[in-house]
Design a protein around this motif. Structure first.
Motif, mmCIF file in Angstrom:
data_model
loop_
_atom_site.group_PDB
_atom_site.id
_atom_site.type_symbol
_atom_site.label_atom_id
_atom_site.label_comp_id
_atom_site.label_asym_id
_atom_site.label_seq_id
_atom_site.Cartn_x
_atom_site.Cartn_y
_atom_site.Cartn_z
ATOM 1 N N ASP A 1 1.679 -3.926 -1.995
ATOM 2 C CA ASP A 1 0.569 -4.507 -2.759
ATOM 3 C C ASP A 1 0.399 -3.804 -4.101
ATOM 4 N N SER A 2 0.544 -2.495 -4.093
ATOM 5 C CA SER A 2 0.434 -1.737 -5.339
ATOM 6 C C SER A 2 1.531 -2.136 -6.321
ATOM 7 N N LYS B 1 3.056 -5.035 -6.446
ATOM 8 C CA LYS B 1 2.737 -6.385 -6.937
ATOM 9 C C LYS B 1 1.629 -6.346 -7.979
ATOM 10 N N GLU B 2 0.629 -5.471 -7.788
ATOM 11 C CA GLU B 2 -0.434 -5.327 -8.787
ATOM 12 C C GLU B 2 0.141 -4.787 -10.097
ATOM 13 N N ASP B 3 1.068 -3.838 -9.982
ATOM 14 C CA ASP B 3 1.714 -3.305 -11.189
ATOM 15 C C ASP B 3 2.496 -4.400 -11.910
ATOM 16 N N ALA C 1 1.763 -7.515 -11.969
ATOM 17 C CA ALA C 1 0.803 -8.425 -12.604
ATOM 18 C C ALA C 1 0.305 -7.885 -13.942
ATOM 19 N N THR C 2 0.355 -6.560 -14.116
ATOM 20 C CA THR C 2 -0.135 -5.997 -15.380
ATOM 21 C C THR C 2 0.873 -6.156 -16.513
ATOM 22 N N ALA D 1 -5.042 -10.562 -14.974
ATOM 23 C CA ALA D 1 -4.494 -9.410 -14.242
ATOM 24 C C ALA D 1 -3.853 -8.398 -15.185
ATOM 25 N N GLN E 1 -6.195 -5.558 -15.823
ATOM 26 C CA GLN E 1 -6.735 -4.893 -14.646
ATOM 27 C C GLN E 1 -6.903 -3.392 -14.851
ATOM 28 N N LYS E 2 -5.952 -2.774 -15.482
ATOM 29 C CA LYS E 2 -5.964 -1.313 -15.590
ATOM 30 C C LYS E 2 -6.507 -0.816 -16.918
#
Length: 184
Positions: free
Chosen positions: A18-19, A21-23, A25-26, A35, A38-39
């Motif tokens: 999941d981490s 995939k979140e990376d 998206a950025t 997304a 996000q960071k």
């Protein structure tokens, strides 16, 4: 006991996937995506605050994102945080009530740079999954005195299958993101 070790390993591997995939998206593609922000941390009254806590985000057009701050006093801080964001190349504008972020068109060279960046993020995710595997294997090795060698070997085999499954999930997400990045 083996089931407990495998269950904990599965949970941690899922978090690593999941981490990753979140990376992914950025990393921006040709389209604006909330997304990507996000960071982003905004210096809000001296505190680093996530952008998503300070403003709502909406896609206005394919390459334009509109940020509506909950506190109008944060407009300049939000604008500055986006301007300072590396690898974005956007120049946000502020009309007193909203911040409009228009992303420039990606060049082929820039797309290839983003593919390299995504591959590095994927490798980080794979390493995280392998670290979970190593820790779980150490936990299984610690059980050798309590359980039979056959049970431990079966647990290790299941652990390898879990590892492969989660690494493959990261690789699949990488392929999708690569295709998205290279799509014109």
């Amino acid at each position: 006991m083996i089931e407990e070790v495998l269950s904990n390993a599965t949970d941690r591997m899922l978090k690593a996937v999941d981490s990753a995939k979140e990376d992914f998206a950025t990393v921006r593609t040709g389209r604006a995506n909330p997304a990507m922000f996000q960071k982003v941390l905004v210096n809000y009254y001296g505190t680093a605050t996530p952008l998503e806590q300070l403003a709502s985000m909406q896609n206005q057009e394919a390459r334009t994102l509109v940020l509506t701050p909950y506190d109008k006093g944060a407009l300049r801080d939000i604008e500055q945080a986006i301007r300072d964001m590396p690898n974005l190349g956007a120049n946000p504008t502020n009309d007193g009530t909203i911040v409009r972020v228009t992303l420039p068109e990606l060049t082929q060279e820039r797309r290839k740079e983003y593919v390299k960046l995504v591959k590095n993020k994927a490798e980080d995710g794979r390493v995280a999954v392998r670290n979970v595997r190593r820790k779980a294997k150490d936990e299984l090795d610690a059980l050798k005195g309590e359980l039979g060698d056959d049970e431990i070997a079966r647990g290790e085999k299941d652990l390898e299958a879990l590892t492969k499954q989660h690494v493959d999930a990261i690789d699949d997400a990488l392929k999708r993101k690569e295709a998205e990045l290279l799509e014109l």
